[in-house]
Design a protein around this motif. Structure first.
Motif, short mmCIF file in Angstrom:
data_model
loop_
_atom_site.label_atom_id
_atom_site.label_comp_id
_atom_site.label_asym_id
_atom_site.label_seq_id
_atom_site.Cartn_x
_atom_site.Cartn_y
_atom_site.Cartn_z
N SER A 3 0.98 -1.21 -0.05
CA SER A 3 0.05 0.06 -0.27
C SER A 3 0.74 1.35 -0.12
O SER A 3 1.42 1.67 0.95
CB SER A 3 -0.99 0.04 1.07
OG SER A 3 -0.08 0.27 2.38
N THR A 4 1.23 1.64 -1.31
CA THR A 4 1.99 2.79 -1.17
C THR A 4 1.38 3.88 -1.48
O THR A 4 0.72 4.12 -2.59
CB THR A 4 3.10 2.51 -2.40
OG1 THR A 4 3.51 1.08 -2.35
CG2 THR A 4 4.27 3.40 -2.26
N LEU A 5 1.21 4.93 -0.65
CA LEU A 5 0.67 6.24 -0.94
C LEU A 5 1.64 7.23 -1.65
O LEU A 5 2.77 7.27 -1.30
CB LEU A 5 0.03 6.83 0.53
CG LEU A 5 -0.82 5.93 1.19
CD1 LEU A 5 -1.12 6.49 2.70
CD2 LEU A 5 -2.30 5.78 0.37
N GLY B 42 -6.79 13.18 -1.40
CA GLY B 42 -6.30 12.84 -2.80
C GLY B 42 -5.15 11.71 -2.79
O GLY B 42 -5.12 10.97 -3.60
N MET B 43 -4.33 11.55 -1.92
CA MET B 43 -3.54 10.58 -1.71
C MET B 43 -4.27 9.11 -1.41
O MET B 43 -4.02 8.37 -2.08
CB MET B 43 -2.58 10.70 -0.44
CG MET B 43 -1.37 11.65 -0.65
SD MET B 43 -0.54 12.08 0.73
CE MET B 43 0.15 10.68 1.14
N LEU B 44 -5.40 9.19 -0.45
CA LEU B 44 -5.97 7.82 -0.37
C LEU B 44 -6.82 7.53 -1.44
O LEU B 44 -7.07 6.24 -1.65
CB LEU B 44 -7.00 8.23 1.13
CG LEU B 44 -6.04 8.41 2.36
CD1 LEU B 44 -7.29 8.10 3.50
CD2 LEU B 44 -5.21 7.32 2.35
N LEU B 45 -7.03 8.52 -2.13
CA LEU B 45 -8.16 8.06 -3.47
C LEU B 45 -7.29 7.28 -4.50
O LEU B 45 -8.11 6.73 -5.36
CB LEU B 45 -8.61 9.41 -4.05
CG LEU B 45 -10.07 9.99 -3.25
CD1 LEU B 45 -10.23 11.17 -3.90
CD2 LEU B 45 -11.02 9.02 -3.24
N GLU B 46 -6.10 7.05 -4.24
CA GLU B 46 -5.30 6.28 -5.19
C GLU B 46 -5.37 5.00 -5.01
O GLU B 46 -5.02 3.92 -5.88
CB GLU B 46 -3.85 6.83 -5.54
CG GLU B 46 -3.70 8.12 -5.94
CD GLU B 46 -2.32 8.55 -6.06
OE1 GLU B 46 -1.30 8.12 -5.88
OE2 GLU B 46 -2.14 9.44 -7.02
N ILE B 47 -5.91 4.53 -3.72
CA ILE B 47 -5.90 3.23 -3.46
C ILE B 47 -7.41 2.55 -4.20
O ILE B 47 -8.22 3.25 -4.56
CB ILE B 47 -6.09 3.28 -2.00
CG1 ILE B 47 -5.25 3.67 -1.34
CG2 ILE B 47 -6.57 1.93 -1.21
CD1 ILE B 47 -5.60 4.01 0.49
N GLU B 60 -11.40 2.56 11.94
CA GLU B 60 -10.05 2.07 12.48
C GLU B 60 -9.21 2.01 11.13
O GLU B 60 -8.17 2.45 11.20
CB GLU B 60 -10.13 0.96 13.31
CG GLU B 60 -11.11 0.71 14.50
CD GLU B 60 -12.57 0.35 13.84
OE1 GLU B 60 -12.64 -0.92 13.32
OE2 GLU B 60 -13.35 1.05 13.97
N SER B 61 -9.68 1.51 10.10
CA SER B 61 -8.96 1.29 8.82
C SER B 61 -8.77 2.72 8.31
O SER B 61 -7.50 3.03 7.99
CB SER B 61 -9.64 0.67 7.89
OG SER B 61 -10.10 -0.96 8.37
N LEU B 62 -9.76 3.69 8.16
CA LEU B 62 -9.49 5.12 7.89
C LEU B 62 -8.45 5.56 8.57
O LEU B 62 -7.50 6.26 7.92
CB LEU B 62 -10.70 5.78 7.87
CG LEU B 62 -10.82 7.10 7.41
CD1 LEU B 62 -10.41 7.14 5.84
CD2 LEU B 62 -11.81 7.83 7.62
N ASN B 63 -8.79 5.62 9.94
CA ASN B 63 -7.46 6.48 10.75
C ASN B 63 -6.03 5.77 10.67
O ASN B 63 -5.08 6.52 10.46
CB ASN B 63 -8.00 6.20 12.20
CG ASN B 63 -9.02 6.81 12.65
OD1 ASN B 63 -9.60 7.70 11.87
ND2 ASN B 63 -9.57 6.76 13.94
N ALA B 64 -5.87 4.38 10.37
CA ALA B 64 -4.78 3.94 10.32
C ALA B 64 -4.09 4.39 8.96
O ALA B 64 -3.03 4.79 8.77
CB ALA B 64 -4.70 2.56 10.03
N LYS B 65 -4.95 4.59 7.73
CA LYS B 65 -4.50 5.01 6.56
C LYS B 65 -4.27 6.35 6.51
O LYS B 65 -3.16 7.02 5.80
CB LYS B 65 -5.68 4.82 5.36
CG LYS B 65 -5.07 4.27 4.05
CD LYS B 65 -4.29 2.99 4.47
CE LYS B 65 -4.13 2.31 3.20
NZ LYS B 65 -2.81 1.31 3.25
#
Lengths: 21, 83
Positions: A3-5, B42-47, B60-65
């Motif tokens: 998981s590379t941000l 913006g960074m998370l939307l690349e997931i 919890e998942s969101l906070n971790a990310k």
């Protein structure tokens, strides 16, 4: 799982904040 | 607002899918880090979308990310400053 941000990702522009449905 | 579902996303174009997810993600991230919310979103939307949908349901998942994104951003900024 990788998981590379990307710190260079484009900034998100929240349209829903200014234009609620 | 009803929760965003995979079937709701399926009918939208890929870039619209990201906008729809971002619209849900942004307020959650804004509550955590208002000044960096746009950048982190913006960074998370690349997931992958499937993982993003899971994060919308799982604080919890969101906070971790979000923490991961912050660390990456800070490392990136530190790197730029030393150049």
């Amino acid at each position: 799982r990788k998981s590379t941000l990307n710190p260079n990702a484009k900034e998100f522009n929240p349209r829903s904040f200014s234009q609620p449905k | 607002r009803e929760p965003l579902s995979a079937s709701m996303l399926a009918s939208a174009l890929p870039h619209v899918q990201k906008q729809m997810i971002g619209d849900r993600l942004y307020p959650l991230i804004y509550a955590l880090h208002s000044e960096l919310a746009g950048k982190i979103t913006g960074m998370l939307l690349e997931i992958d979308n499937s993982e993003l949908l899971h994060m919308l349901e799982s604080p919890e998942s969101l906070n971790a990310k979000v923490e991961e994104a912050l660390i990456m951003l800070q490392a990136h900024q530190a790197e730029e400053q030393t150049d």
